[in-house]
Design an enzyme around this catalytic site. Structure first.
Site, PDB file in Angstrom:
ATOM      1  N   ARG A 147      14.398  -5.186   4.352  1.00  0.00           N
ATOM      2  CA  ARG A 147      13.239  -5.012   3.497  1.00  0.00           C
ATOM      3  C   ARG A 147      12.125  -5.866   4.089  1.00  0.00           C
ATOM      4  O   ARG A 147      12.381  -6.993   4.533  1.00  0.00           O
ATOM      5  CB  ARG A 147      13.549  -5.460   2.064  1.00  0.00           C
ATOM      6  CG  ARG A 147      12.462  -5.114   1.076  1.00  0.00           C
ATOM      7  CD  ARG A 147      12.720  -5.670  -0.293  1.00  0.00           C
ATOM      8  NE  ARG A 147      12.308  -7.067  -0.384  1.00  0.00           N
ATOM      9  CZ  ARG A 147      12.185  -7.696  -1.544  1.00  0.00           C
ATOM     10  NH1 ARG A 147      12.474  -7.079  -2.680  1.00  0.00           N
ATOM     11  NH2 ARG A 147      11.796  -8.967  -1.570  1.00  0.00           N
ATOM     12  N   TYR A 159       4.653 -12.115  -4.618  1.00  0.00           N
ATOM     13  CA  TYR A 159       6.093 -11.860  -4.715  1.00  0.00           C
ATOM     14  C   TYR A 159       6.729 -11.664  -3.344  1.00  0.00           C
ATOM     15  O   TYR A 159       6.145 -11.060  -2.449  1.00  0.00           O
ATOM     16  CB  TYR A 159       6.336 -10.587  -5.547  1.00  0.00           C
ATOM     17  CG  TYR A 159       7.725 -10.070  -5.325  1.00  0.00           C
ATOM     18  CD1 TYR A 159       7.982  -9.002  -4.475  1.00  0.00           C
ATOM     19  CD2 TYR A 159       8.819 -10.751  -5.874  1.00  0.00           C
ATOM     20  CE1 TYR A 159       9.262  -8.583  -4.211  1.00  0.00           C
ATOM     21  CE2 TYR A 159      10.111 -10.338  -5.610  1.00  0.00           C
ATOM     22  CZ  TYR A 159      10.340  -9.258  -4.772  1.00  0.00           C
ATOM     23  OH  TYR A 159      11.608  -8.877  -4.510  1.00  0.00           O
ATOM     24  N   ASP A 220       9.174  -3.114  -1.154  1.00  0.00           N
ATOM     25  CA  ASP A 220       9.204  -3.157  -2.619  1.00  0.00           C
ATOM     26  C   ASP A 220       7.783  -3.300  -3.159  1.00  0.00           C
ATOM     27  O   ASP A 220       7.139  -4.318  -2.955  1.00  0.00           O
ATOM     28  CB  ASP A 220      10.059  -4.372  -3.055  1.00  0.00           C
ATOM     29  CG  ASP A 220      10.421  -4.311  -4.530  1.00  0.00           C
ATOM     30  OD1 ASP A 220      11.334  -5.058  -4.934  1.00  0.00           O
ATOM     31  OD2 ASP A 220       9.810  -3.509  -5.266  1.00  0.00           O
ATOM     32  N   HIS A 222       7.120  -3.384  -6.228  1.00  0.00           N
ATOM     33  CA  HIS A 222       7.323  -4.269  -7.391  1.00  0.00           C
ATOM     34  C   HIS A 222       6.422  -3.944  -8.564  1.00  0.00           C
ATOM     35  O   HIS A 222       5.827  -4.835  -9.176  1.00  0.00           O
ATOM     36  CB  HIS A 222       7.127  -5.725  -6.956  1.00  0.00           C
ATOM     37  CG  HIS A 222       8.204  -6.621  -7.498  1.00  0.00           C
ATOM     38  ND1 HIS A 222       8.016  -7.399  -8.608  1.00  0.00           N
ATOM     39  CD2 HIS A 222       9.481  -6.827  -7.126  1.00  0.00           C
ATOM     40  CE1 HIS A 222       9.116  -8.068  -8.879  1.00  0.00           C
ATOM     41  NE2 HIS A 222      10.033  -7.745  -7.998  1.00  0.00           N
ATOM     42  N   GLU A 246       9.909   1.131  -2.856  1.00  0.00           N
ATOM     43  CA  GLU A 246      10.602   0.821  -4.104  1.00  0.00           C
ATOM     44  C   GLU A 246       9.633   0.440  -5.201  1.00  0.00           C
ATOM     45  O   GLU A 246       8.640  -0.254  -4.960  1.00  0.00           O
ATOM     46  CB  GLU A 246      11.556  -0.346  -3.846  1.00  0.00           C
ATOM     47  CG  GLU A 246      12.224  -0.931  -5.054  1.00  0.00           C
ATOM     48  CD  GLU A 246      13.026  -2.152  -4.716  1.00  0.00           C
ATOM     49  OE1 GLU A 246      13.295  -2.395  -3.522  1.00  0.00           O
ATOM     50  OE2 GLU A 246      13.396  -2.894  -5.630  1.00  0.00           O
ATOM     51  N   GLU A 272      15.243  -0.604 -10.973  1.00  0.00           N
ATOM     52  CA  GLU A 272      16.020  -1.852 -11.090  1.00  0.00           C
ATOM     53  C   GLU A 272      15.850  -2.467 -12.468  1.00  0.00           C
ATOM     54  O   GLU A 272      16.714  -3.215 -12.915  1.00  0.00           O
ATOM     55  CB  GLU A 272      15.655  -2.844  -9.998  1.00  0.00           C
ATOM     56  CG  GLU A 272      14.365  -3.562 -10.177  1.00  0.00           C
ATOM     57  CD  GLU A 272      14.100  -4.548  -9.060  1.00  0.00           C
ATOM     58  OE1 GLU A 272      14.351  -4.212  -7.877  1.00  0.00           O
ATOM     59  OE2 GLU A 272      13.642  -5.653  -9.357  1.00  0.00           O
ATOM     60  N   ARG A 293      18.005   2.595  -8.257  1.00  0.00           N
ATOM     61  CA  ARG A 293      18.009   1.138  -8.038  1.00  0.00           C
ATOM     62  C   ARG A 293      18.827   0.386  -9.088  1.00  0.00           C
ATOM     63  O   ARG A 293      18.941  -0.826  -9.043  1.00  0.00           O
ATOM     64  CB  ARG A 293      16.572   0.604  -8.073  1.00  0.00           C
ATOM     65  CG  ARG A 293      15.832   0.762  -6.793  1.00  0.00           C
ATOM     66  CD  ARG A 293      16.399  -0.084  -5.685  1.00  0.00           C
ATOM     67  NE  ARG A 293      15.998  -1.479  -5.717  1.00  0.00           N
ATOM     68  CZ  ARG A 293      16.741  -2.472  -5.234  1.00  0.00           C
ATOM     69  NH1 ARG A 293      17.925  -2.219  -4.747  1.00  0.00           N
ATOM     70  NH2 ARG A 293      16.308  -3.709  -5.252  1.00  0.00           N
ATOM     71  N   GLU A 349      21.628  -3.534  -1.544  1.00  0.00           N
ATOM     72  CA  GLU A 349      20.821  -4.742  -1.342  1.00  0.00           C
ATOM     73  C   GLU A 349      21.751  -5.942  -1.297  1.00  0.00           C
ATOM     74  O   GLU A 349      22.684  -6.051  -2.097  1.00  0.00           O
ATOM     75  CB  GLU A 349      19.832  -4.897  -2.491  1.00  0.00           C
ATOM     76  CG  GLU A 349      18.946  -6.120  -2.389  1.00  0.00           C
ATOM     77  CD  GLU A 349      17.906  -6.163  -3.484  1.00  0.00           C
ATOM     78  OE1 GLU A 349      18.026  -5.415  -4.457  1.00  0.00           O
ATOM     79  OE2 GLU A 349      16.957  -6.950  -3.372  1.00  0.00           O
ATOM     80  N   TRP A 412       4.078  -8.053 -12.342  1.00  0.00           N
ATOM     81  CA  TRP A 412       4.467  -8.938 -11.245  1.00  0.00           C
ATOM     82  C   TRP A 412       5.455  -8.237 -10.363  1.00  0.00           C
ATOM     83  O   TRP A 412       6.332  -7.511 -10.839  1.00  0.00           O
ATOM     84  CB  TRP A 412       5.100 -10.212 -11.807  1.00  0.00           C
ATOM     85  CG  TRP A 412       5.644 -11.093 -10.759  1.00  0.00           C
ATOM     86  CD1 TRP A 412       4.928 -11.902  -9.900  1.00  0.00           C
ATOM     87  CD2 TRP A 412       7.028 -11.252 -10.389  1.00  0.00           C
ATOM     88  NE1 TRP A 412       5.772 -12.559  -9.054  1.00  0.00           N
ATOM     89  CE2 TRP A 412       7.068 -12.172  -9.325  1.00  0.00           C
ATOM     90  CE3 TRP A 412       8.224 -10.706 -10.840  1.00  0.00           C
ATOM     91  CZ2 TRP A 412       8.265 -12.589  -8.705  1.00  0.00           C
ATOM     92  CZ3 TRP A 412       9.411 -11.090 -10.234  1.00  0.00           C
ATOM     93  CH2 TRP A 412       9.404 -12.042  -9.188  1.00  0.00           C
TER      94      TRP A 412
HETATM   95  C1  CS2 Z   1      13.416  -7.482  -6.384  1.00  0.00           C
HETATM   96  C2  CS2 Z   1      14.085  -8.587  -7.114  1.00  0.00           C
HETATM   97  O1  CS2 Z   1      15.343  -7.466  -5.064  1.00  0.00           O
HETATM   98  C3  CS2 Z   1      14.409  -6.784  -5.494  1.00  0.00           C
HETATM   99  O2  CS2 Z   1      14.241  -5.583  -5.264  1.00  0.00           O
HETATM  100  O3  CS2 Z   1      12.757  -6.559  -7.197  1.00  0.00           O
HETATM  101  O4  CS2 Z   1      14.048  -9.718  -6.306  1.00  0.00           O
HETATM  102  C4  CS2 Z   1      13.483  -8.936  -8.457  1.00  0.00           C
HETATM  103  O5  CS2 Z   1      12.212  -9.498  -8.255  1.00  0.00           O
HETATM  104  C5  CS2 Z   1      14.384  -9.928  -9.150  1.00  0.00           C
HETATM  105  O6  CS2 Z   1      15.674  -9.399  -9.184  1.00  0.00           O
HETATM  106  C6  CS2 Z   1      13.902 -10.197 -10.551  1.00  0.00           C
HETATM  107  O7  CS2 Z   1      14.852 -10.996 -11.209  1.00  0.00           O
HETATM  108 MG    MG Z   2      12.826  -4.613  -6.407  1.00  0.00          MG
END
Ligand code: CS2
Ligand code: MG
Length: 412
Positions: A147, A159, A220, A222, A246, A272, A293, A349, A412
């Site tokens: 990633r 992030y 990502d 996010h 993602e 996710e 995810r 992941e 975020w």
């Molecule tokens: C992220 C995560 O791994 C990922 O794809 O989206 O690091 C996410 O920020 C954390 O799991 C949040 O707890």
């Molecule tokens: Mg993620």
């Protein structure tokens, strides 16, 4: 096979984890991951106050019935807290069933469908040279997919950049891989989508020029873009042949991916933060994305996530199970068993837990030639060292949040 004990273990070796431990009258034990990053104690209460008392005396062999009981009898259903608690019960019951049968859980799910699980790691850098170093390090660690996240010129802390968390007082060194920050207040980070959209295609052009066209690259988003911004980014990244983009846009608006899909062929991963099959249902039916995810820990357990993935398989949608460090080794093991068994596995992941975590949770998975395997110990293959766990009491920690330049709170 009745349950005689239900214990909730909270420990914080490299970060907070919540684990449910069930014990049957025969002495079989099972573990389940109930970690909800930044809201751990809510799940602890849900388990201790509303689930554990109802588990005592239940037949541990009745996994489906127990799942349906805790999903339907609560009346109030779905949501991250409820489904993390149900997930922990489900994982623990599969763990027990495997131990009672003398088989690893993947065998109970139909046996192995592949030698191992392709994994991706988190390469990141505040700038492109630092990113290149991180990609090289991941390739040296054996990763066959990475990633890619970088800083954005003009933005201070964003992030996904491992090194930044040290600079922004992210706590101990281990926290450089963990988005949460220990402390009584969430850390504020900043964001500007237009700067990000201008910068990212340049990053992937540089990465492809440096590392070639073959290596699978993931990114990502996010949850930060509007649908049209996500469409723009997906389109602009097409020349760099991403494995997936993602969480390109917040997915509560289940219409949003229709617009993204109309504009780009970049594969999409979503979900996710979803916690039931219902969150995925229409997106799968309308084939609006390519990778699920969802994590075993957040999606109500192995039982529920397997149903979602079996439905996704009908639309040639594959798994891309969430596996950051806030999925505990128990949750990771459950993901590996499920991923090994299903036909429509995509990628796993794998952020790699810290040394202290690996002392608390003794694991039997293997990581070799870029592939993960859950191992063949009966059950999930993870044991919890309660003495080691006791050395690391819970520490309040929150995920960061974003504000835009004008002060507006942003995803975020
Ligand atoms: C992220 C995560 O791994 C990922 O794809 O989206 O690091 C996410 O920020 C954390 O799991 C949040 O707890
Ligand atoms: Mg993620």
């Amino acid at each position: 096979m009745n349950i005689v004990k239900a214990e909730v273990v909270v420990t914080s070796p490299d970060r907070n984890f919540v684990t449910l431990k069930l014990t049957t009258e025969e002495g079989f034990t099972g573990l389940g991951d109930a970690t909800l990053n930044g809201r751990e104690l809510a799940v602890v209460s849900y388990l201790q106050d509303h689930v554990a008392p109802l588990l005592i005396g239940k037949d541990a062999s009745r996994i489906e019935d127990t799942w349906q009981f805790f999903y339907r009898s609560a009346y109030w259903r779905r949501g991250p807290v409820t489904m993390a608690a149900i997930a922990a019960v489900d994982m623990a019951l599969w763990d027990i069933k495997g131990k009672a049968a003398g088989m690893p859980v993947y065998q109970l799910l139909g046996g192995a469908s592949r030698q191992g699980l392709l994994a991706y790691g988190h390469a990141s850098g505040s700038d492109i040279p630092e990113l290149f170093d991180s990609i090289r390090k991941h390739l040296e660690l054996g990763f066959r997919a990475v990633r890619v996240q970088t800083g954005v010129p003009g933005l201070n802390a964003i992030y996904g950049i491992a090194s930044q968390s040290k600079e922004t007082g992210g706590g101990e060194a281990r926290y450089d891989h963990e988005p949460a920050r220990r402390g009584a207040q969430p850390v504020q980070e900043d964001w500007d989508t237009r700067s990000y959209l201008r910068h990212l295609p340049r990053v992937f052009e540089a990465v492809r020029n440096e590392f070639g066209p073959e290596i699978p690259l993931l990114h990502d988003g996010h949850h930060r873009m509007t649908p049209i911004q996500a469409a723009q980014l997906g389109k602009n990244l097409e020349p760099y042949d991403l494995f997936w983009l993602e969480d390109c846009t917040p997915a509560e608006n289940q219409e949003s991916l229709k617009l993204v899909r109309q504009h780009t062929t970049t594969p999409l991963a979503i979900g996710e933060i979803f916690n039931t099959a219902w969150d995925f249902k229409d997106l799968i039916r309308d084939q609006l994305f390519d990778y699920v995810r969802g994590a075993v820990t957040h999606m109500g357990g192995i039982t529920a996530l397997k149903k979602t993935l079996d439905y996704a398989a009908m639309y040639q949608i594959k798994s891309g199970m969430h596996g950051p460090t806030d999925i505990s080794p128990v949750g990771m093991a459950a993901a590996m068993h499920l991923g090994l068994a299903i036909h429509n596995f995509g990628i796993q992941e794998y952020m790699q837990h810290g040394d202290r975590t690996n002392q608390v949770f003794e694991q039997s998975f293997t990581w070799q030639d870029g592939l993960l395997h859950p191992g063949d110990k009966p059950g999930l293959g993870v044991s919890l060292n309660i003495d080691e766990a006791g050395k690391y009491p819970y520490q309040q920690a929150y995920l960061p949040f974003n504000r835009l330049a004008d002060g507006t709170v942003h995803d975020w």
